[in-house]
Each structure stands twice: as structure tokens, then as C-alpha cells.
Write a protein that holds these residues in place. Structure first.
Motif, short mmCIF file in Angstrom:
data_model
loop_
_atom_site.label_atom_id
_atom_site.label_comp_id
_atom_site.label_asym_id
_atom_site.label_seq_id
_atom_site.Cartn_x
_atom_site.Cartn_y
_atom_site.Cartn_z
N ILE A 173 0.84 -1.20 0.00
CA ILE A 173 0.00 0.00 0.00
C ILE A 173 0.87 1.25 0.00
O ILE A 173 0.63 2.20 -0.75
N SER B 179 -13.05 -3.62 1.14
CA SER B 179 -12.34 -4.81 1.63
C SER B 179 -12.64 -5.07 3.10
O SER B 179 -12.92 -6.21 3.51
N THR C 256 -10.27 0.25 0.41
CA THR C 256 -10.05 -0.30 1.74
C THR C 256 -11.36 -0.51 2.47
O THR C 256 -11.56 -1.53 3.12
N GLN D 97 -6.01 -4.93 -1.87
CA GLN D 97 -6.79 -4.94 -0.64
C GLN D 97 -7.44 -6.28 -0.33
O GLN D 97 -7.50 -6.69 0.81
N GLN E 299 -6.76 -7.19 5.80
CA GLN E 299 -8.13 -7.68 5.75
C GLN E 299 -8.30 -8.87 6.69
O GLN E 299 -9.30 -8.95 7.42
#
Length: 186
Positions: free
Chosen positions: A20, A48, A45, A110, A116
Motif C-alpha cells: 500500500i 475490503s 479499503t 486490498q 483484511q
């Protein structure tokens, strides 16, 4: 607080020197449009982490506390272990407009990412998915903001590999401790 701080710290550590940060730096060098890049990151994001939070809420009602603690420990181990051995590689940014290019760049990063999994597992452990999602989103945006704010000099003289290895030690240590405590070995 038992959800916000652990999720925030774990995701921030997991994103240290990660894909990222590298992708946000690449996009910022290409477009020089920090708000559009951060908006693309926030949207991808959020999507996700919503999936992760909903999954965590379902799991929270399905298994016992020890199993949820084991899951959280495994998430931290899975996030930390690869950080000690490999550095992320990302393709150079491409595209004509920053927001669509950011979405196209961040969405594949993501889904299935360590962050996650961390949000999923800690949302399941705490039973508070909304707090886990919010903390994860804030940490991912903060991690991406560092290279954008640093500009062309990022990482510069910053010992990013050292920070990444320290983050790996912290994540694997915390994950190992949670796994051992969930298995009642201590």
C-alpha cells in the motif's frame, strides 16, 4: 478500546513498508494528486474491510472465545512472518486520471491482504466489527499518507527494511502469544 487500538496498531504494523505504501508513493509520483489517491485507497479499503467485518461478525457468533483468539493469533502470524523475509514489489503507476487509476491499483492489493485478515480475525474475537473496520481504515490511510507526505524523498534515509523487520517481530510475537494462550499452553 479493546478493539480499536489492537486493530489500529496491527494494521499499521502490517502496512509498514508494504505494498500500500509503495503503491501510494508510485501513484503520487505519477499524478501528484494526494486527495484523489487517498480517496481511491479509502474506497477500496472500506470495501475490503466491510467484507472482513461482516465475516468477523458471523464468525463471532459461530465459535467460542478460545477459537476466536486462536484465529486472531494466526492472523497476526500470517501478517508478520512474510514481512521478515521479503519486500513488496509493485508495478509503476499508470493511467491518465488519479482516482480511477488509484482504484484500479488498490483494489487488487486490498482483497486477500494481511490487513483484511487482521480486521476479520479481530472483529470476530471482539464481536465489534464496526470498530474493527474503522480502526483498520484509519490505519491503512495513515500508512499510505506517510509516503505521500514525504514526497519524492520517501523512503530516503529512512531504514524501511529495519522498520519492516521490527514490525514483523512485533506481529509474530503477539500472534504467537495469542496462539499459545488460546491453546492453554501457558
Amino acid at each position: 478500546m479493546e478493539t480499536l487500538l489492537p486493530v489500529f496498531v496491527a494494521v499499521l504494523l502490517a502496512e509498514t513498508g508494504g505494498r500500500i505504501q509503495a503503491k501510494s508513493h508510485s501513484l503520487n509520483l505519477h499524478f501528484d494528486a494526494a486527495p484523489a489517491i487517498l480517496a481511491g485507497l479509502a474506497l477500496s479499503t472500506l470495501a475490503s474491510l466491510l467484507v472482513a467485518g461482516i465475516g468477523g461478525a458471523i464468525v463471532a457468533r459461530s465459535i467460542g472465545f478460545e477459537a476466536r483468539t486462536l484465529l486472531a493469533g494466526l492472523a497476526l502470524l500470517v501478517a508478520g512472518a512474510p514481512m521478515a523475509f521479503r519486500s513488496p514489489t509493485v508495478k509503476a503507476a499508470a493511467g491518465k486520471t488519479p482516482f480511477p487509476a488509484s482504484l484500479k491499483a488498490f483494489v487488487p492489493l486490498q482483497f486477500g491482504d494481511a490487513s483484511q485478515f487482521i480486521v476479520f480475525a479481530l472483529a470476530a474475537r471482539s464481536g465489534q466489527p464496526a470498530l474493527a473496520i474503522g480502526a483498520g481504515l484509519a490505519a491503512a490511510l495513515m500508512a499510505a499518507a506517510f509516503p505521500i507526505l514525504a514526497g519524492r524523498d520517501w523512503p530516503g534515509k529512512l531504514p524501511l527494511v529495519l522498520f519492516r523487520r521490527i514490525a514483523a517481530i512485533l506481529l509474530t510475537g503477539a500472534g504467537g502469544w495469542m496462539v499459545v494462550s488460546a491453546l492453554h499452553l501457558i
